[in-house]
Design a protein around this motif. Structure first.
Motif, PDB file in Angstrom:
ATOM      1  N   PHE A   7      60.041  40.429  18.656  1.00  0.00           N
ATOM      2  CA  PHE A   7      59.463  39.747  19.363  1.00  0.00           C
ATOM      3  C   PHE A   7      58.180  38.790  18.934  1.00  0.00           C
ATOM      4  O   PHE A   7      57.842  37.969  19.442  1.00  0.00           O
ATOM      5  CB  PHE A   7      58.966  39.847  21.028  1.00  0.00           C
ATOM      6  CG  PHE A   7      59.974  39.839  22.180  1.00  0.00           C
ATOM      7  CD1 PHE A   7      60.825  38.661  22.529  1.00  0.00           C
ATOM      8  CD2 PHE A   7      60.986  41.319  22.304  1.00  0.00           C
ATOM      9  CE1 PHE A   7      61.839  38.607  23.368  1.00  0.00           C
ATOM     10  CE2 PHE A   7      61.972  41.415  23.070  1.00  0.00           C
ATOM     11  CZ  PHE A   7      62.494  40.679  23.595  1.00  0.00           C
ATOM     12  N   LYS A   8      57.875  39.786  18.302  1.00  0.00           N
ATOM     13  CA  LYS A   8      56.324  38.984  17.807  1.00  0.00           C
ATOM     14  C   LYS A   8      56.862  37.968  16.740  1.00  0.00           C
ATOM     15  O   LYS A   8      56.596  36.659  16.990  1.00  0.00           O
ATOM     16  CB  LYS A   8      55.377  40.147  16.663  1.00  0.00           C
ATOM     17  CG  LYS A   8      53.832  39.207  16.300  1.00  0.00           C
ATOM     18  CD  LYS A   8      53.709  40.344  15.390  1.00  0.00           C
ATOM     19  CE  LYS A   8      52.386  39.840  14.955  1.00  0.00           C
ATOM     20  NZ  LYS A   8      51.473  40.477  14.042  1.00  0.00           N
ATOM     21  N   GLU A   9      57.676  38.266  15.671  1.00  0.00           N
ATOM     22  CA  GLU A   9      58.689  36.972  15.012  1.00  0.00           C
ATOM     23  C   GLU A   9      58.858  35.871  15.439  1.00  0.00           C
ATOM     24  O   GLU A   9      58.366  34.936  15.751  1.00  0.00           O
ATOM     25  CB  GLU A   9      59.241  37.574  14.619  1.00  0.00           C
ATOM     26  CG  GLU A   9      60.143  36.891  13.854  1.00  0.00           C
ATOM     27  CD  GLU A   9      59.362  36.103  12.285  1.00  0.00           C
ATOM     28  OE1 GLU A   9      59.914  34.951  11.849  1.00  0.00           O
ATOM     29  OE2 GLU A   9      59.062  36.738  11.954  1.00  0.00           O
ATOM     30  N   VAL A  10      59.849  35.889  17.153  1.00  0.00           N
ATOM     31  CA  VAL A  10      60.480  35.333  18.391  1.00  0.00           C
ATOM     32  C   VAL A  10      59.073  34.758  18.496  1.00  0.00           C
ATOM     33  O   VAL A  10      59.190  33.135  18.413  1.00  0.00           O
ATOM     34  CB  VAL A  10      61.279  35.814  19.298  1.00  0.00           C
ATOM     35  CG1 VAL A  10      61.076  35.214  20.117  1.00  0.00           C
ATOM     36  CG2 VAL A  10      62.588  36.900  18.910  1.00  0.00           C
ATOM     37  N   GLY A  11      57.842  35.095  18.732  1.00  0.00           N
ATOM     38  CA  GLY A  11      56.952  34.374  19.153  1.00  0.00           C
ATOM     39  C   GLY A  11      56.157  33.769  18.358  1.00  0.00           C
ATOM     40  O   GLY A  11      55.552  32.195  19.415  1.00  0.00           O
ATOM     41  N   ILE A  12      55.819  33.818  17.789  1.00  0.00           N
ATOM     42  CA  ILE A  12      55.337  32.747  16.458  1.00  0.00           C
ATOM     43  C   ILE A  12      55.609  32.070  15.913  1.00  0.00           C
ATOM     44  O   ILE A  12      55.448  30.465  15.822  1.00  0.00           O
ATOM     45  CB  ILE A  12      54.985  34.094  15.496  1.00  0.00           C
ATOM     46  CG1 ILE A  12      53.381  34.610  16.164  1.00  0.00           C
ATOM     47  CG2 ILE A  12      54.815  33.312  14.162  1.00  0.00           C
ATOM     48  CD1 ILE A  12      52.915  36.164  14.763  1.00  0.00           C
ATOM     49  N   THR A  13      57.603  32.298  16.113  1.00  0.00           N
ATOM     50  CA  THR A  13      58.347  31.069  15.152  1.00  0.00           C
ATOM     51  C   THR A  13      58.763  29.686  15.927  1.00  0.00           C
ATOM     52  O   THR A  13      58.696  28.879  15.735  1.00  0.00           O
ATOM     53  CB  THR A  13      59.802  31.559  14.859  1.00  0.00           C
ATOM     54  OG1 THR A  13      59.468  32.595  14.312  1.00  0.00           O
ATOM     55  CG2 THR A  13      60.615  30.498  14.255  1.00  0.00           C
ATOM     56  N   ALA A  14      58.909  30.275  17.652  1.00  0.00           N
ATOM     57  CA  ALA A  14      58.732  29.794  18.744  1.00  0.00           C
ATOM     58  C   ALA A  14      57.462  28.505  18.835  1.00  0.00           C
ATOM     59  O   ALA A  14      57.778  27.318  18.980  1.00  0.00           O
ATOM     60  CB  ALA A  14      59.146  30.136  20.094  1.00  0.00           C
ATOM     61  N   GLN A  15      56.271  29.170  18.851  1.00  0.00           N
ATOM     62  CA  GLN A  15      55.088  28.584  19.346  1.00  0.00           C
ATOM     63  C   GLN A  15      55.059  27.579  18.751  1.00  0.00           C
ATOM     64  O   GLN A  15      54.497  26.508  18.077  1.00  0.00           O
ATOM     65  CB  GLN A  15      54.867  29.162  18.959  1.00  0.00           C
ATOM     66  CG  GLN A  15      52.749  28.419  19.260  1.00  0.00           C
ATOM     67  CD  GLN A  15      51.783  29.700  20.013  1.00  0.00           C
ATOM     68  OE1 GLN A  15      52.050  30.914  19.605  1.00  0.00           O
ATOM     69  NE2 GLN A  15      50.263  28.481  19.976  1.00  0.00           N
TER      70      GLN A  15
END
Length: 61
Positions: A7-15
């Motif tokens: 979820f950290k990867e998802v959040g950073i990438t999405a932002q």
């Protein structure tokens, strides 16, 4: 622990992708910067049948 990392990867990438898309749309004039953008995220988890959809809004102003 791997769930948090995912979820950290998802959040950073999405932002990053949202910010890039908004910047590009602003530079092209297709956004004024005062909109509320609709957003949708779909999460599917293999072998479990989980298919979660989260809807939301992003205010630019």
């Amino acid at each position: 622990m791997s769930v948090r990392k995912f979820f950290k990867e998802v959040g950073i990438t999405a932002q990053r992708e949202i910010e890039n898309a908004v910047r590009e749309a602003l530079s092209k004039g297709s956004l004024s910067g005062k909109e509320k953008l609709t957003a949708k995220v779909t999460l599917a988890l293999g072998q479990t049948g989980l298919n979660l959809i989260v809807d939301g809004e992003i205010e630019l102003e």
